[in-house]
Design a protein around this motif. Structure first.
Motif, PDB file in Angstrom:
ATOM      1  N   LEU A 177       0.740  -1.248   0.200  1.00 35.83           N
ATOM      2  CA  LEU A 177      -0.099  -0.013  -0.146  1.00 35.83           C
ATOM      3  C   LEU A 177       0.720   1.291   0.129  1.00 35.83           C
ATOM      4  CD1 LEU A 177      -2.530  -1.142   2.540  1.00 35.83           C
ATOM      5  CD2 LEU A 177      -2.997  -1.283   0.318  1.00 35.83           C
ATOM      6  N   PRO A 178       0.589   2.144  -0.652  1.00 33.43           N
ATOM      7  CA  PRO A 178       1.139   3.662  -0.585  1.00 33.43           C
ATOM      8  C   PRO A 178       1.391   4.096   0.681  1.00 33.43           C
ATOM      9  CG  PRO A 178      -0.592   3.744  -2.296  1.00 33.43           C
ATOM     10  CD  PRO A 178      -0.759   2.336  -1.599  1.00 33.43           C
ATOM     11  N   ILE A 179       0.539   3.966   1.613  1.00 33.93           N
ATOM     12  CA  ILE A 179       0.603   4.689   2.933  1.00 33.93           C
ATOM     13  C   ILE A 179       1.855   4.029   3.640  1.00 33.93           C
ATOM     14  CG2 ILE A 179      -1.124   3.416   4.104  1.00 33.93           C
ATOM     15  CD1 ILE A 179       0.102   6.724   5.179  1.00 33.93           C
ATOM     16  N   LYS A 231      13.436   7.206  -5.576  1.00 30.00           N
ATOM     17  CA  LYS A 231      12.714   6.790  -6.602  1.00 30.00           C
ATOM     18  C   LYS A 231      12.238   5.269  -6.565  1.00 30.00           C
ATOM     19  CE  LYS A 231      13.468  10.136 -10.300  1.00 30.00           C
ATOM     20  NZ  LYS A 231      14.170  10.454 -11.569  1.00 30.00           N
ATOM     21  N   LEU A 232      11.147   4.799  -6.373  1.00 28.92           N
ATOM     22  CA  LEU A 232      10.541   3.456  -6.359  1.00 28.92           C
ATOM     23  C   LEU A 232      10.180   3.399  -7.631  1.00 28.92           C
ATOM     24  CD1 LEU A 232       8.727   3.296  -2.825  1.00 28.92           C
ATOM     25  CD2 LEU A 232      11.042   3.287  -3.409  1.00 28.92           C
ATOM     26  N   LEU A 233      11.136   2.479  -8.739  1.00 29.80           N
ATOM     27  CA  LEU A 233      10.614   2.398 -10.080  1.00 29.80           C
ATOM     28  C   LEU A 233       9.564   1.351 -10.239  1.00 29.80           C
ATOM     29  CD1 LEU A 233      14.304   2.441 -11.323  1.00 29.80           C
ATOM     30  CD2 LEU A 233      12.845   4.586 -11.229  1.00 29.80           C
ATOM     31  N   ASN A 234       9.499   0.398  -9.307  1.00 31.03           N
ATOM     32  CA  ASN A 234       8.463  -0.595  -9.286  1.00 31.03           C
ATOM     33  C   ASN A 234       6.980  -0.152  -9.354  1.00 31.03           C
ATOM     34  OD1 ASN A 234      10.202  -2.813 -10.012  1.00 31.03           O
ATOM     35  ND2 ASN A 234      10.293  -3.441  -7.933  1.00 31.03           N
ATOM     36  N   HIS A 235       6.922   1.011  -8.591  1.00 33.52           N
ATOM     37  CA  HIS A 235       5.785   1.620  -8.150  1.00 33.52           C
ATOM     38  C   HIS A 235       5.639   3.102  -9.193  1.00 33.52           C
ATOM     39  CE1 HIS A 235       4.975  -1.564  -5.154  1.00 33.52           C
ATOM     40  NE2 HIS A 235       6.177  -1.422  -4.829  1.00 33.52           N
TER      41      HIS A 235
END
Length: 391
Positions: free
Chosen positions: A89-91, A183-187
């Motif tokens: 989840l983003p949070i 940077k979270l490239l997968n997301h």
């Protein structure tokens, strides 16, 4: 004979890093450091010009500032960086970014300073899936650039750091400028964050500590965090206590709706309280992450760059570790003399310095940078399996 001399010259010195438990070491107490400082000035006459006074090796930590900078990212007993991408989840991902950011806070030794990096100096280390390269890209003002990538979780971290110290009478306020981006490239998420300030206080008790507000923002998820590193009260400072408390929140950027309260101490434990449910969870434990830290080891000496911090300052560090102050002083003077000579030669030829690993741009008073490679390659200096097994 020539091969033995080359081997000796290329021998990196990687001293033990400063861990949380080392603060209790009598060698690093403020009173002991102050005695060292006073002893250095006992032969200085009143009214003497101190403009060209060089910091002696007795007040140096046996490592470059680039190494200290890199350690904040690659030296942690748990893979908190990778955890930022593993959450669904983003949070939860933002909470993990907050946790990782807190883990970069490390104890400071009042009055003791790492070496000022020379232009072009680098530090390249791997720990598990994390690869980090740091380079001194500008000398005046001193600007350091860091690029880290997590091979498994496809994470990219870029830091730019430069200082603006201001004397405030009873303390020195060091504003640390420059961008920090994860940077979270997968997301396909970008987390932008600023850096805390460093305070070196002389009264009522000498100490150095982190303070200020750190903001972490992700435009793609509309989530944001604010972390306040609290300064000690006068009474706490007088008693010699370390407060190191954290208060903050996680909220929606567009509405300001609070989701979590953050509280605790960065050198002990930090908690997050769900505003809606009241549930409290421990999101960071300092003892589990920044105690018992060990320096990298050399995995492949032939691949260690000549510009590596541990090679450039090896003679100085060996002198300090053996308390051979004359040897350390001479070696330090030699490093500084080589830097001045290089600068003189470049000025004479009109040659401009070009960093090896970063593209650097000055925008007004600020500096910005981008790495020349999309990923950081594996390094010849590594954290041992026992230290990095959880990466």
């Amino acid at each position: 004979m020539a091969e033995e001399e080359e081997e000796r010259r290329r021998h990196p010195v990687l001293a033990k890093t400063f861990s949380l438990e080392d603060e209790k070491d009598s060698e690093h107490t403020a009173s002991n450091v102050i005695r060292k400082i006073l002893s250095l000035f006992k032969n200085v006459r009143p009214g003497s010009d101190l403009t060209n006074f060089q910091l002696p090796p007795q007040l140096n930590l046996p490592r470059s500032n680039l190494q200290c900078y890199g350690e904040m990212v690659y030296l942690c007993r748990k893979d908190l960086l990778g955890e930022c991408s593993r959450r669904d989840l983003p949070i939860e991902r933002l909470k993990s970014v907050v946790t990782w950011n807190i883990s970069t806070l490390r104890p400071l030794v009042f009055g003791m300073s790492p070496y000022n990096p020379v232009l072009g100096e680098t530090h390249h280390v791997s720990n598990g899936h994390i690869n980090v390269i740091v380079e001194q890209v500008v000398h005046h003002p001193p600007v350091s650039a860091l690029h880290a990538t997590h091979e498994k979780e496809k994470i990219d971290v870029i830091w730019c750091q430069y200082f603006t110290p201001k004397f405030r009478g009873a303390y020195v306020d060091v504003e640390i400028k420059g961008k920090r981006v994860m940077k979270l490239l997968n997301h396909k998420e970008t987390y932008e964050m600023n850096q805390p300030r460093l305070i070196m206080r002389f009264l009522p008790t000498p100490r150095a500590h982190w303070t200020g507000k750190v903001k972490i923002k992700c435009p793609e998820t509309d989530l944001e965090a604010e972390i306040n590193l609290m300064s000690d009260s006068f009474i706490e400072r007088f008693r010699g206590n370390n407060n190191r408390s954290i208060k903050g929140k996680i909220f929606e950027s567009s509405t300001g709706n609070e989701l979590y309260n953050i509280f605790g101490h960065w050198d002990r434990a930090v908690m997050a309280k769900n505003v809606k449910t009241g549930e409290v969870e421990v999101i960071y434990n300092a003892e589990e992450n920044i105690t018992g830290l060990k320096p990298p080891i050399v995995k492949n000496l032939k691949e260690v760059m000549e510009s590596e911090s541990a090679i450039i300052w090896s003679e100085v560090s060996e002198g300090i570790l053996k308390k051979d102050w004359e040897r350390a002083r001479e070696a330090k003077c030699l490093v500084e003399a080589k830097q001045r000579e290089s600068l003189k030669n470049r000025e004479a030829s009109g040659e401009l310095w070009v960093p090896k690993h970063f593209s650097v741009v000055k925008d007004g008073k600020d500096w910005d940078l981008s790495p020349l490679q999309s990923t950081v390659p594996r390094a010849p200096l590594v954290i041992t399996e026992a230290e990095g097994e959880k990466s």
